[in-house]
Scaffold this motif. Structure first.
Motif, PDB file in Angstrom:
ATOM      1  N   THR A  36      40.340  47.489  44.573  1.00 19.33           N
ATOM      2  CA  THR A  36      39.048  48.372  44.926  1.00 19.33           C
ATOM      3  C   THR A  36      38.966  48.597  46.234  1.00 19.33           C
ATOM      4  O   THR A  36      39.361  47.760  47.212  1.00 19.33           O
ATOM      5  CB  THR A  36      37.938  47.578  44.211  1.00 19.33           C
ATOM      6  N   GLU A  37      38.518  49.624  46.794  1.00 20.63           N
ATOM      7  CA  GLU A  37      38.337  50.074  48.170  1.00 20.63           C
ATOM      8  C   GLU A  37      37.315  49.019  48.755  1.00 20.63           C
ATOM      9  O   GLU A  37      36.135  48.829  47.987  1.00 20.63           O
ATOM     10  CB  GLU A  37      37.700  51.496  48.138  1.00 20.63           C
ATOM     11  N   GLY A  38      37.520  48.853  49.788  1.00 15.99           N
ATOM     12  CA  GLY A  38      36.538  47.900  50.695  1.00 15.99           C
ATOM     13  C   GLY A  38      36.804  46.196  50.358  1.00 15.99           C
ATOM     14  O   GLY A  38      36.480  45.658  50.977  1.00 15.99           O
ATOM     15  N   SER A  39      37.986  45.942  49.530  1.00 16.48           N
ATOM     16  CA  SER A  39      38.028  44.653  49.179  1.00 16.48           C
ATOM     17  C   SER A  39      39.156  44.044  49.957  1.00 16.48           C
ATOM     18  O   SER A  39      40.111  44.690  50.721  1.00 16.48           O
ATOM     19  CB  SER A  39      38.628  44.523  47.574  1.00 16.48           C
ATOM     20  N   HIS A  40      39.377  42.663  49.892  1.00 14.39           N
ATOM     21  CA  HIS A  40      40.362  42.033  50.530  1.00 14.39           C
ATOM     22  C   HIS A  40      41.790  41.946  49.776  1.00 14.39           C
ATOM     23  O   HIS A  40      41.594  41.382  48.874  1.00 14.39           O
ATOM     24  CB  HIS A  40      39.986  40.729  51.296  1.00 14.39           C
ATOM     25  N   VAL A  41      42.650  42.428  50.192  1.00 15.11           N
ATOM     26  CA  VAL A  41      44.126  42.364  49.482  1.00 15.11           C
ATOM     27  C   VAL A  41      44.950  41.502  50.146  1.00 15.11           C
ATOM     28  O   VAL A  41      45.390  41.674  51.369  1.00 15.11           O
ATOM     29  CB  VAL A  41      44.542  43.987  49.232  1.00 15.11           C
ATOM     30  N   THR A  42      45.936  40.889  49.457  1.00 14.77           N
ATOM     31  CA  THR A  42      47.153  40.090  49.880  1.00 14.77           C
ATOM     32  C   THR A  42      48.282  40.483  49.058  1.00 14.77           C
ATOM     33  O   THR A  42      48.250  40.690  47.861  1.00 14.77           O
ATOM     34  CB  THR A  42      46.902  38.605  49.804  1.00 14.77           C
TER      35      THR A  42
END
Length: 1042
Positions: free
Chosen positions: A33-39
């Protein structure tokens, strides 16, 4: 990062045994989702060079899928493109190195423009390029549609009341996702307390503080609508007071089947106040045990049980052997006496308020002199108007005595295992048991040692140090990623757990324990050490469960169709099994099967000798089902020579815990008998016989109908032939080749066929042979022969079928003669020297194009040398007077007729012969014979019919004496005959001369009517003066025909 790090750790050594570089990234597509922290993780294996590899991340945007946009690099600070430079500098995007060959890409705040195909690239450190240096995955950015709402409110409740709160959770994500909901209670800065939750798997769980009340039904979570849930708490306690809110998370399942919380949100809170109904309170004192060893910690908990504690004032005092240790007032600030204040300053003791109703006394390192009785006293205090406190009621629990014993140095060490024999990839535990059971705070170091199978030397694996650290041995690199070591909380027993066992973990183990004492100057003294017994661990390969389908089947198919071959693995040893599949074909002429194709366990293709020899490489298609147990080989565009017995040979491969592939088992499938045949002959040509009769010069069309054919893509050769009447062999007329080229047969068969033959195909399967201007010579029995040609899988044409049509008997006739000549008889009497006409009238003709030949005959008594006897029949002779051919050529006149005949063509069907200067010898019977001539299509004239007219009997009288007497006896007649004619004849002669002079000039190049030329023997003697309204008149005067 959820469970990512454990999963990543299990993958870090994958592929180390492979001989080539392999870059692996997290499997996609990932939905975030837009605005989330992704790894995103990336690792490299099979490389050469330094242990620390560099990584470079790039993206291929959907708007320009072929253009690389550089994001971040572990080696080059100038690597990012301008659109990412600021985010990289501010660590909005950064790379976290997990170890030398594995990293994590962090995007702290995901944006919509971050969607695309991510590529992880590792710069080459190998001696040569071999393997893959980059890998890609897709990241899809979706809107954050999760909404969590609750009504913000303040509720004042009384103890034992009920509480109902609602929370609405909605989402509009297009992808399949789950939602989890949890309710929390929070008071001030304290950590939130979980009340109850509904997991993403729809499992209802209560928090530890509310588990008992949920079991009795006092705490409920119900769904009251599509998006609304309701929290209900019956029988409220004063401890339930605080701020209530709900928290929801939206989960999505990644391609590796794990669940990921894309976004998590909480609602606004509802403040709930619970008024207590009782002012009484009670106090109890708790500790873990009564017997302790020097150096162990101890914790005393003084628990206050009262209603509405936050709104009341309490002070606490701690006592040891009836002596005051410390006190806490309503402000929770501890006050300690001199001795215990020193220990508190050294960090050996702590007095604190843990919560509104829990107070703690903790001694971190007990001494022998700490043995005795401990207690706490709770006093409720009331705040006056002036702000001072006065004591009211005071309560204390019973004393708790504890005993502190000195530490003993004698101990024994034993190594045990419940699984001395394990299978590949299984786990086993080794325990080092120390007796007596020293507390965990006692400084004991434990070292596990290992002697590999087949070796005589021990080496240290891992040491649990005296200060609680873990130290790995120099030769334990292979163990570190698959070994866990833990120390029991209540003792110094050390457990060694090894996962994914392999051959390298097989051998003998033992543990060594050392007892230490820390001196006052922070130095250490080893008091004792013990070595355990030897413990042998055997690691075996798993027992195979491989089963391949043995079912047999037969396939019969037509060439050019695909041959489907299946190889089914019915059972396998492990879900992680890989298979090498070898496909064979056995021909009756061969002793053994020949290898077609081999797919290795790593999905590499190798073509067999049979595929190379028979040219099958371009016709083979291999597939593997998504479940992995079904393998399919398709031989495209089958040929007859592909017939045979097919089978597969399956090898089961497993990945050892050391990341090396080994073959566990192999098995052969049942056979598939394949028969490839040519297509069935379906060629059908219309067999009906037909008779056609036409007249000369007409068009005739012969039909050859192909009613069915073997294949719509086949090519047809159509050949027309004819068998003429009286001839035994057929003659080829024409044929249409497979390529649509028209060829003619023997040119003598139908004359020149190019101008008269037309071969066409107006519709599929319909072939027409048209003969223009047919002639009698075209008659005969016609037939067509059709050849059907097919294209074999090798792109070669071959004749599959041949069929003859029914006979078409063609009869070309000349027109039926309808010639009719007037056959009426007549009698004609003329005077000597006069002229008489002989008309020849044609009543009907066969064709408007007919030409006529006319001959007049004279039939008279034959002159004899002697007089015939009376009574004998008089003989007659037939004499041709004049013949006019169809080409208007006259025959020579007989001697006595010379100069006395005049021919006239009064119309196309009326001919007249006038005999001039009749004499007695002209008496007799006259008739005309008419021949009708027509031209065939080749322009050759032929006689169609002939007919003879009726007889005209002509009698010529001798009129010399009679005429003289008549004229002389009549004066008027005398003047009319001898006087008046002279002026008239003069004028007439002049007129005739003028007319003849003009006609002589105009008749030199003139032709007869209807295109028939008038050919005269001597032009000066012809008088031919046709008009536009009268038929031409041909005058023959005496002496004009030589």
């Amino acid at each position: 990062m959820r469970t990512l790090r454990p999963q990543l750790a299990s993958l870090l050594l994958l592929g180390m045994a492979l001989a080539q570089r392999q870059v692996t990234v997290q499997e996609g597509p990932l939905y975030r989702t837009e605005g989330s922290h992704v790894t995103l993780w990336c690792k490299v294996s099979g490389y050469q060079g330094p242990a620390e590899q560099n990584f470079q991340w790039s993206i291929y945007l959907p708007s320009a899928p072929e253009r690389e946009v550089q994001i971040v690099s572990t080696v080059d600070p100038s690597f990012p493109y301008a659109i990412y430079t600021q985010r990289v500098r501010s660590r909005g995007i950064f790379v976290e190195r997990l170890q030398g060959d594995a990293v994590l890409l962090h995007i702290t705040e995901l944006q919509d423009r971050d969607a695309g195909q991510y590529e992880c690239h590792t710069p080459n450190t190998d001696e040569r390029y071999f393997g893959s240096y980059s890998a890609k995955m897709n990241l899809v950015v979706i809107p954050d549609s999760l909404r969590v709402t609750a009504v913000p409110q303040t509720l004042n409740k009384v103890e034992h009341d009920s509480l109902e709160l609602k929370c609405e959770v909605s989402k509009s994500t297009a992808q399949h996702s789950h939602v989890s909901i949890a309710w929390y209670r929070q008071r001030g800065s304290e950590a939130p307390v979980e009340i109850i939750s509904l997991s993403r798997d729809f499992v209802l769980r209560a928090g530890s503080a509310y588990a008992q009340r949920q079991a009795t039904g006092d705490v409920r979570l119900d769904k009251v609508g599509e998006t609304t849930s309701k929290l209900t708490i019956y029988n409220l306690h004063p401890s339930d007071q605080g701020e209530f809110y709900c928290e929801a998370a939206e989960w999505i399942q990644d391609p590796d089947d794990s669940w990921y919380a894309m976004t998590r949100k909480r609602s606004q809170g509802a403040v709930v106040n619970v008024q207590a109904t009782d002012k009484e309170f009670s106090v109890r004192l708790e500790t873990e045990k009564r017997m302790y060893i020097v150096g162990e910690p101890v914790e005393f908990r003084c628990i206050l049980e009262a209603q509405n504690v936050p709104d009341r004032y309490f002070s606490i005092s701690w006592a040891f052997n009836s002596s005051l240790i410390a006190s806490l007032g309503p402000n929770a600030v501890p006050v300690l006496n001199n001795e215990f204040a020193q220990r508190e300053a050294l960090g050996q003791l702590k007095v604190a308020k843990e919560s509104d109703n829990v107070f703690v006394l903790k001694i971190y390192r007990l001494r022998l002199e700490d043995s005795g009785k401990y207690n706490c006293r709770v006093t409720e205090r009331e705040k006056t108007v002036t702000g001072d406190f006065i004591d009211k009621e005071s309560k204390r629990p019973k004393n708790i005595p504890i005993t502190v014993m000195p530490l003993k140095a004698g101990f024994a060490v034993t190594a045990i295992s419940r699984t001395p024999g394990v299978t590949y990839n299984e786990s086993f535990d080794l325990q080092c048991i120390i007796k007596p059971h020293y507390p965990s705070w006692v400084p004991v170091s434990v070292t596990w040692r290992f002697q590999p199978a087949g070796s005589t030397e021990f080496h240290d694996l891992v040491t649990f140090t005296r200060d609680g650290g873990v130290q790995w041995g120099d030769r334990a690199a292979g163990f570190r990623t698959r070994t866990a070591i833990e120390k029991a909380e209540s003792s110094n027993n050390v457990r060694l757990s090894i996962s994914r066992a392999s051959d390298t973990e097989a051998g003998k183990y033992q543990c060594v324990a050392e007892l230490w004492r820390k001196n006052y100057n922070s130095s250490w003294t080893r008091l004792a050490d013990r070595t355990s017994n030897l413990l042998e661990i055997r690691v075996l390969r798993p027992v195979t469960k491989l089963q391949v389908s043995k079912s047999k089947r037969s396939i019969t198919l037509v060439e050019n169709r695909p041959i489907p071959l299946n190889c089914s693995v019915k059972s396998q040893t492990s879900p992680d099994s890989h298979f090498a599949v070898l496909w064979y074909v056995h021909k009756p002429s061969d002793a053994d099967g020949k290898l077609i194709l081999k797919t290795t366990h790593s999905s590499a293709f190798e073509y067999g000798t049979y595929a190379e020899e028979e040219g099958l490489r371009g016709r083979l298609q291999f597939e593997r089902s998504a479940s992995g147990g079904l393998f399919s080989l398709t031989v495209q565009r089958a040929e007859v020579r592909d017939s045979g017995s097919y089978y597969c040979h399956v090898e089961e491969w497993l990945l050892s815990p050391n990341h090396a592939w080994y073959k566990l088992a192999e098995e052969v499938s049942g056979r598939t008998e394949v028969t490839v045949k040519q297509p069935d002959n379906r060629l059908q040509v219309k067999q009906a016989h037909k008779n056609i009769t036409v007249l000369e010069n007409e068009w005739v069309t012969l039909e050859c109908l192909v009613s069915n054919r073997t294949s719509p893509s086949s090519q047809l050769l159509v050949e027309w032939s004819v068998r003429r009447p009286g001839r035994a062999e057929k003659e080829v007329v024409a044929w249409l080749s497979r390529q649509g080229t028209l060829h003619y047969g023997d040119l003598t068969v139908l004359g020149d066929p190019r101008s008269r033959l037309h071969l066409e195909s107006p519709a599929p399967g319909l072939f027409l042979l048209s003969i223009q201007n047919s002639t009698v010579r075209d008659s005969g029995a016609y037939s067509c022969r059709v050849e059907e040609w097919l294209l074999d899988p090798s792109d070669r044409w071959y004749k599959r079928a041949e069929e003859l049509s029914g006979l078409i008997t063609l009869t070309v006739k000349q027109p039926d003669p309808t010639l009719q000549v007037d056959t009426a008889t007549a009698n004609l009497t003329v005077q000597e020297k006069e002229s008489f006409p002989l008309d020849c009238s044609i009543l009907s003709r066969s064709s408007p194009e007919s030409h006529f030949a006319v001959t007049w005959y004279n039939l008279r008594a034959k002159e004899a040398g002697d007089h015939a006897e009376e009574g004998e029949e008089e003989e007659e002779e037939r004499e041709a007077v004049l013949s006019v051919g169809p080409d208007a050529i006259f025959s020579p006149e007989a001697g006595r007729w010379e100069g006395r005949l005049r021919f006239q063509r009064l119309s196309a069907v009326l001919f007249r012969l006038t005999v001039l200067q009749a004499g007695g010898a002209d008496t007799g019977n006259y008739s005309c014979r008419v021949e009708e001539w027509l031209a065939d299509p080749n322009g050759v004239w032929y006689r169609l019919a002939e007919e003879e007219s009726g007889m005209v009997a002509v009698h010529v009288q001798d009129a010399g004496s009679t005429l003289q007497s008549v004229i002389c006896s009549n004066d008027a007649l005398f003047y009319f005959v001898f006087f008046y004619p002279f002026p008239i004849f003069g004028i007439l002669i002049i007129t005739i001369l003028l007319v003849r002079f003009k006609s002589r000039n105009s008749s030199k190049n003139s032709e007869g009517k209807n295109g028939v030329p008038l050919l005269w023997i001597k032009e000066p003697h012809l008088n031919y003066s046709p008009t536009c309204l009268e038929p031409p008149v041909l005058s023959i005067h005496p002496g004009t025909i030589d």
